[in-house]
Enzyme design. Structure first.
Site, short mmCIF file in Angstrom:
data_model
loop_
_atom_site.label_atom_id
_atom_site.label_comp_id
_atom_site.label_asym_id
_atom_site.label_seq_id
_atom_site.Cartn_x
_atom_site.Cartn_y
_atom_site.Cartn_z
N ARG A 168 0.86 -1.20 0.00
CA ARG A 168 0.00 0.00 0.00
C ARG A 168 0.88 1.24 0.00
NH1 ARG A 168 -1.48 1.75 4.67
NH2 ARG A 168 -2.19 -0.24 5.50
N ASP A 228 -7.54 18.62 -14.40
CA ASP A 228 -7.87 17.28 -14.87
C ASP A 228 -7.45 17.23 -16.34
OD1 ASP A 228 -9.07 14.99 -15.93
OD2 ASP A 228 -10.77 15.08 -14.55
N LYS A 286 -8.75 6.21 -19.54
CA LYS A 286 -9.08 6.73 -20.86
C LYS A 286 -7.85 6.63 -21.78
CE LYS A 286 -12.82 7.57 -18.52
NZ LYS A 286 -13.10 8.86 -17.88
N TYR A 338 -16.58 16.66 -15.40
CA TYR A 338 -16.91 15.25 -15.29
C TYR A 338 -17.93 15.04 -14.16
CZ TYR A 338 -16.48 10.26 -14.69
OH TYR A 338 -16.77 8.93 -14.57
C1 PLP Z 1 -13.61 9.22 -16.58
C2 PLP Z 1 -13.19 10.51 -16.06
C3 PLP Z 1 -12.93 10.68 -14.68
C4 PLP Z 1 -13.13 9.56 -13.68
O1 PLP Z 1 -12.21 8.52 -13.85
P1 PLP Z 1 -12.48 6.98 -13.50
O2 PLP Z 1 -11.24 6.31 -13.93
O3 PLP Z 1 -13.72 6.57 -14.26
O4 PLP Z 1 -12.72 6.90 -12.02
C5 PLP Z 1 -12.48 11.91 -14.26
N1 PLP Z 1 -12.31 12.94 -15.13
C6 PLP Z 1 -12.57 12.82 -16.44
C7 PLP Z 1 -12.37 13.99 -17.34
C8 PLP Z 1 -13.02 11.61 -16.95
O5 PLP Z 1 -13.29 11.50 -18.25
#
Ligand code: PLP
Length: 381
Positions: free
Chosen positions: A46, A170, A195, A98
């Site tokens: 961890r 982000d 993604k 998001y």
């Molecule tokens: C999908 C997404 C998230 C969340 O991520 P997860 O891996 O699904 O928890 C956060 N920000 C953006 C811009 C996203 O497309």
């Protein structure tokens, strides 16, 4: 090294112990201590794991930051970053972001006394007006999900620095291949590595990069205390995915610009949201801070097009949540990714029922075009 080489050789390149060109999957929870407290740098997975550490070093290097952290999902990564805030603090967020980030702030952090202020972050004057003594962070997405609004990162950083506020970006839609917020002055970058970084729709992961050691210490403390870490196998898969990020993003970019131009000309389409289009409101701002426009296009269908039939007719393009994979995915933000945002807010910011988000994959663009034409033809009432 330049970015295309860093993607392959950045962080920890291979395995020093055996010469293996790929970092092994260190599937272990604990580590032998030669004597009490004498370790080789790892004591419990961890706290730290060599495969995860290789990934964390890689993303830190790619984003030009000091330290990286890998989490079990993008939301776990964002939650860890938001955990830097204390009761009484406020955070500024964009008016379309998001859905899960909004949800965790609205339904979880609010219970602990951390409040959010929704601002149109494309307008620096509006951000300035929202800043007060309680505001401790500005969280931006650029481009935003799903409306592809662009926030000027340099403007936000400048305002934040003058007020002692953290800038959190982000960077999921752009990846460090196209945009490096830390080099523009941001303090923290977060990713849903599920993604583009992973890129193959085969894992869920999140990453954080911080610009300095002080934030690094804080984030590591939170990561170790709350424990939402990424496992060694998924860390390995993510490293593997990142190696091809450059070639994939180039193709995503090329396909997306072709499809955006194509959609703009279709009479079934009311409007197209893609920063690569010359008539996009923030085309120039985006160009000033990123090296490409990415693979996400949103568009609105005209009244006479039945979006349910449109979705059902598509064969090459898959209807599904998520984005950024090699395969093209299409989604209906109002009922899927942004369903957790109240309808009145959704309508106000433009996430209407006729809005479609297309994650353009790396297939042959002619097949994607044909699929869309089929969809339109069947869906016109
Ligand atoms: C999908 C997404 C998230 C969340 O991520 P997860 O891996 O699904 O928890 C956060 N920000 C953006 C811009 C996203 O497309």
């Amino acid at each position: 090294m330049r970015i295309n080489s860093l993607l392959i050789h950045g962080g920890i390149d291979g395995d020093e112990l055996t010469g293996a060109v790929n970092i092994p999957i260190y599937q272990t929870s604990t580590y032998k201590q030669e004597s009490l407290g004498e370790t080789k740098g790892f004591e419990y997975s961890r706290t730290g794991n060599p495969t995860r550490y290789a990934l964390e070093s890689l993303i830190a290097e790619l984003e030009g930051g000091k330290r990286g952290f890998a989490f079990a999902s993008g939301m776990a990564a964002i939650t860890a970053v938001l955990s830097l805030l204390k009761s009484g603090d406020k955070i500024i967020i964009p008016n379309n972001l998001y859905g899960g980030t909004f949800r965790v702030l609205d339904k979880v952090f609010k219970n602990y006394g951390v409040d959010y202020i929704i601002v149109d972050t494309t307008d620096i004057k509006k951000i300035k007006a929202a800043v007060d003594n309680e505001v401790k962070a500005i969280f931006i997405e650029t481009p935003t999900n799903p409306l592809m609004d662009i926030t000027d990162i340099r403007f936000v950083v400048d305002l934040a620095k003058r007020n002692g506020i953290l800038t959190i970006v982000d960077n999921t839609f752009m990846t460090p291949y196209l945009q490096k917020p830390i080099e523009l002055g941001a303090d923290i970058v977060v990713h849903s590595a599920t993604k583009y970084l992973g890129g193959h729709s085969d894992l869920v992961a999140g990453l954080v990069v911080v610009k300095d050691e002080e934030l690094g210490e804080k984030l590591h403390f939170i990561q170790n205390s709350t424990g939402g870490v990424l496992g060694p196998f998924d860390s390995f898969l993510l490293i593997r995915g990142i190696k091809t990020l450059g070639v994939r993003m180039d193709r995503h970019n090329n396909n997306a610009i072709i499809l955006a131009e194509f959609l703009k000309e279709r009479h079934e389409v009311e409007s197209v949201y893609y920063p690569g289009l010359l008539n996009h409101k923030f085309h120039e701002v985006h160009k000033s801070q990123a090296q490409g426009f990415g693979g996400i296009i949103s568009f609105k269908l005209k009244e006479e097009v039945d979006y349910k039939v449109f979705f059902k007719t598509l064969k090459v393009i898959t209807l599904g949540e998520s984005l950024g994979g090699v395969e093209s995915l299409v989604c209906h933000p109002a009922s899927m990714t942004h369903g957790s945002i109240p309808k009145d807010i959704r309508d106000k910011v433009g996430i209407t029922d006729n809005l479609i988000r297309l994650s353009v994959g790396i297939e042959d663009v002619e097949d994607l075009k044909e699929d869309l034409v089929n969809g339109f033809n069947m869906a016109v009432r």
